[in-house]
Design a protein around this motif. Structure first.
Motif, short mmCIF file in Angstrom:
data_model
loop_
_atom_site.label_atom_id
_atom_site.label_comp_id
_atom_site.label_asym_id
_atom_site.label_seq_id
_atom_site.Cartn_x
_atom_site.Cartn_y
_atom_site.Cartn_z
N ASP A 18 0.81 -1.17 -0.07
CA ASP A 18 -0.03 0.16 0.13
C ASP A 18 0.92 1.33 0.01
O ASP A 18 1.86 1.31 0.97
N ALA A 19 0.78 2.17 -0.86
CA ALA A 19 1.68 3.38 -1.09
C ALA A 19 1.48 4.17 0.40
O ALA A 19 2.54 4.63 0.59
N GLN A 20 0.47 4.09 1.20
CA GLN A 20 0.45 4.70 2.32
C GLN A 20 1.38 4.31 3.42
O GLN A 20 1.93 4.80 4.36
N GLN A 21 2.09 2.99 3.08
CA GLN A 21 2.87 2.35 3.88
C GLN A 21 4.36 2.60 3.79
O GLN A 21 4.99 2.50 4.52
N LEU A 22 4.63 3.31 2.56
CA LEU A 22 5.92 3.62 2.27
C LEU A 22 6.30 5.05 2.75
O LEU A 22 5.37 6.08 2.58
N ASP A 23 7.25 5.12 3.60
CA ASP A 23 7.61 6.49 3.88
C ASP A 23 8.96 6.95 3.45
O ASP A 23 9.48 6.39 2.56
N PHE A 24 9.33 8.26 3.66
CA PHE A 24 10.53 8.74 2.95
C PHE A 24 11.69 7.95 3.27
O PHE A 24 12.51 7.69 2.23
N ALA A 25 12.17 7.29 4.31
CA ALA A 25 13.31 6.41 4.75
C ALA A 25 13.13 5.34 4.14
O ALA A 25 14.14 4.91 3.45
N ASP A 26 11.76 4.89 3.64
CA ASP A 26 11.91 3.45 2.83
C ASP A 26 12.32 3.60 1.24
O ASP A 26 13.04 3.00 0.66
N MET A 27 11.59 5.06 0.77
CA MET A 27 12.13 5.36 -0.46
C MET A 27 13.54 5.77 -0.36
O MET A 27 14.02 5.54 -1.59
N GLU A 28 13.99 6.44 0.56
CA GLU A 28 15.50 6.66 0.49
C GLU A 28 16.44 5.29 0.26
O GLU A 28 17.33 5.31 -0.41
N ARG A 29 15.83 4.32 1.22
CA ARG A 29 16.84 2.94 1.05
C ARG A 29 16.71 2.26 -0.37
O ARG A 29 17.54 1.61 -1.11
N VAL A 30 15.51 2.32 -1.04
CA VAL A 30 15.29 1.90 -2.28
C VAL A 30 16.08 2.42 -3.42
O VAL A 30 16.85 1.86 -4.27
N ALA A 31 16.19 4.01 -3.10
CA ALA A 31 16.87 4.74 -4.04
C ALA A 31 18.38 4.48 -3.82
O ALA A 31 19.27 4.57 -4.77
#
Length: 68
Positions: A18-31
């Motif tokens: 769920d897109a609501q479960q992803l926070d900025f820290a998660d996106m940072e780790r993926v990046a």
């Protein structure tokens, strides 16, 4: 090219989550993982290119043999 890779990564990351479960820290780790993977691929390709480029071509046929 980079924006296309980013789009693909975002789509695959969001699959089943769920897109609501992803926070900025998660996106940072993926990046960070994407950048690391891209750097490894680019450096590997560069080393392979330099290896092939330094091998002299065959004196008979003129082709360059790859070195493993």
């Amino acid at each position: 090219m980079a924006s296309r890779w980013g789009t693909i990564a975002a789509q695959r990351t969001a699959e089943g989550v769920d897109a609501q479960q992803l926070d900025f820290a998660d996106m940072e780790r993926v990046a960070a993982a994407l950048v690391e993977g891209l750097a490894v691929v680019m450096l590997t390709a560069r080393v392979q290119y330099r290896t092939v480029a330094t091998v002299p071509p065959c004196h008979q046929c003129g082709t360059v043999a790859t070195v493993d």
